[in-house]
Design a protein around this motif. Structure first.
Motif, mmCIF file in Angstrom:
data_model
loop_
_atom_site.group_PDB
_atom_site.id
_atom_site.type_symbol
_atom_site.label_atom_id
_atom_site.label_comp_id
_atom_site.label_asym_id
_atom_site.label_seq_id
_atom_site.Cartn_x
_atom_site.Cartn_y
_atom_site.Cartn_z
ATOM 1 N N LEU A 284 0.819 -1.208 0.000
ATOM 2 C CA LEU A 284 0.000 0.000 0.000
ATOM 3 C C LEU A 284 0.857 1.265 0.000
ATOM 4 O O LEU A 284 0.502 2.264 -0.638
ATOM 5 N N GLU A 285 1.976 1.221 0.707
ATOM 6 C CA GLU A 285 2.849 2.392 0.740
ATOM 7 C C GLU A 285 3.374 2.716 -0.653
ATOM 8 O O GLU A 285 3.407 3.884 -1.068
ATOM 9 N N GLU A 286 3.774 1.695 -1.391
ATOM 10 C CA GLU A 286 4.267 1.923 -2.751
ATOM 11 C C GLU A 286 3.167 2.484 -3.644
ATOM 12 O O GLU A 286 3.403 3.399 -4.441
ATOM 13 N N TYR A 287 1.968 1.936 -3.497
ATOM 14 C CA TYR A 287 0.818 2.417 -4.284
ATOM 15 C C TYR A 287 0.539 3.881 -3.964
ATOM 16 O O TYR A 287 0.335 4.707 -4.855
ATOM 17 N N PHE A 288 0.547 4.203 -2.671
ATOM 18 C CA PHE A 288 0.298 5.574 -2.210
ATOM 19 C C PHE A 288 1.370 6.525 -2.742
ATOM 20 O O PHE A 288 1.061 7.599 -3.281
ATOM 21 N N MET A 289 2.628 6.139 -2.596
ATOM 22 C CA MET A 289 3.720 7.010 -3.015
ATOM 23 C C MET A 289 3.694 7.237 -4.518
ATOM 24 O O MET A 289 4.045 8.327 -4.997
ATOM 25 N N ASP A 290 3.274 6.228 -5.267
ATOM 26 C CA ASP A 290 3.172 6.383 -6.724
ATOM 27 C C ASP A 290 2.146 7.443 -7.076
ATOM 28 O O ASP A 290 2.363 8.291 -7.941
ATOM 29 N N ILE A 291 1.004 7.432 -6.352
ATOM 30 C CA ILE A 291 -0.041 8.432 -6.582
ATOM 31 C C ILE A 291 0.432 9.824 -6.199
ATOM 32 O O ILE A 291 0.264 10.791 -6.941
ATOM 33 N N ILE A 292 1.056 9.930 -5.018
ATOM 34 C CA ILE A 292 1.504 11.237 -4.533
ATOM 35 C C ILE A 292 2.613 11.796 -5.414
ATOM 36 O O ILE A 292 2.656 13.011 -5.695
ATOM 37 N N THR A 293 3.512 10.929 -5.874
ATOM 38 C CA THR A 293 4.610 11.383 -6.743
ATOM 39 C C THR A 293 4.080 11.946 -8.037
ATOM 40 O O THR A 293 4.574 12.970 -8.549
ATOM 41 N N LYS A 294 3.055 11.312 -8.592
ATOM 42 C CA LYS A 294 2.464 11.805 -9.840
ATOM 43 C C LYS A 294 1.794 13.159 -9.640
ATOM 44 O O LYS A 294 1.655 13.934 -10.582
#
Length: 296
Positions: A284-294
């Motif tokens: 979930l952290e990776e998924y979240f960070m991918d969204i926030i980075t975009k």
């Protein structure tokens, strides 16, 4: 049959300077544990304060059990327990004094469950409220909320100040409440606890809902993370040129792929010296960070 317990429709509260929540919509179903994930200042507490009837929306609506919390707060609170993000106790001496007042407000006459909560959380209710540590205050707030045996639990960062052992104890309490059929809305910025106990999670950033995720589907996703270390940076660059989706960092590359579609990146390895290759499930952290980075 409509099983929606909490409904948020196009909710907007604009505090200016891009602070607040903007056109957010959510539905929380009876008996589910719904996670609300975001960084500090992302809009989690503002959303919850609308659910509790503490503030009035600029536009849109919130309903809990079909009622508007701003208009029908007393009726709504008959079925709702709440752990606030910021804990302030009334001017009472001890935790015991506070629980007596809370029990009277909630109509609690049987203290069996309250004493059970006190015991498993290792709380000393005779402690002076003003001298309690952050962790002790948080435990007191947890007992005060759960002792009411309400059907709906709204929890704003409920594990703040708890050590890892107590955090796990609290998550077990959440599982027990879910087993009773409770509907639970829980905000957090801790990925692991959301993944452990929630059925669905909404990700909020800058006051906007970016994703609503079914965690059962996410856990069983066919997507995999791959990490490859090459013998030289030149080999890593060659792979990157062959498979542009990879992220390059020195001698290492990382990429995501569906397990049944890894032929393309693996063919790109031809003639290159690989030192190591690992495969893992996305979290979930990776998924979240991918969204926030975009977003940045």
């Amino acid at each position: 049959m409509n099983n929606t317990i909490i409904s948020v429709e196009h909710l907007t509260k604009d505090y200016g300077n891009s602070r607040g929540v903007f056109d957010i919509s959510l539905d929380i179903q009876k008996g589910e544990v719904f996670g609300y994930l975001g960084t500090n200042g992302s809009g989690k507490t503002t959303t919850i304060r609308h659910m509790m009837g503490f503030i009035k929306a600029d536009s849109g609506s919130v309903k809990v059990n079909g009622l508007n919390p701003w208009i029908d707060a007393p009726k709504v609170m008959k079925n709702v327990s709440y752990i606030p993000g910021e804990i302030f106790f009334p001017d009472l001496k001890t935790g015991t004094d506070f629980f007596k007042v809370q029990a009277e407000c909630l109509g609690v006459k049987d203290f069996t469950y309250m004493n059970h909560l006190i015991d498993i959380l290792g709380l000393d209710p005779s402690a002076v409220l003003k001298r309690m540590s952050k962790g002790m205050k948080q435990k007191t707030a947890i007992v005060a909320a759960l002792m009411g045996d309400r059907e709906v639990l709204i929890l704003d960062e409920p594990t703040t100040g708890l050590d890892p052992l107590m955090r796990e104890t609290f998550l077990e309490l959440v599982r027990e409440e879910k087993a009773k059929g409770r509907t639970i809305f829980m905000s957090s910025h801790i990925f692991e606890e959301i993944e452990e106990v929630c059925d669905r999670v909404a990700i909020i950033n800058n006051g906007e809902i970016k994703s609503v995720l079914d965690l059962s589907d996410f856990r069983h996703s066919s997507v995999r993370n791959y990490s490859i270390q090459f013998d030289t940076e030149e080999s890593a660059k060659t792979f990157k040129n062959r498979f542009f989706k990879a992220k390059l960092q020195g001698k290492n590359v990382e990429f995501n792929a569906i397990a049944s579609e890894v032929d393309e990146p693996f063919k790109a390895l031809k003639g290159l010296n690989v030192i190591s290759l690992s495969e893992s499930h996305p979290n979930l952290e990776e998924y979240f960070m991918d969204i926030i980075t975009k977003e940045s």
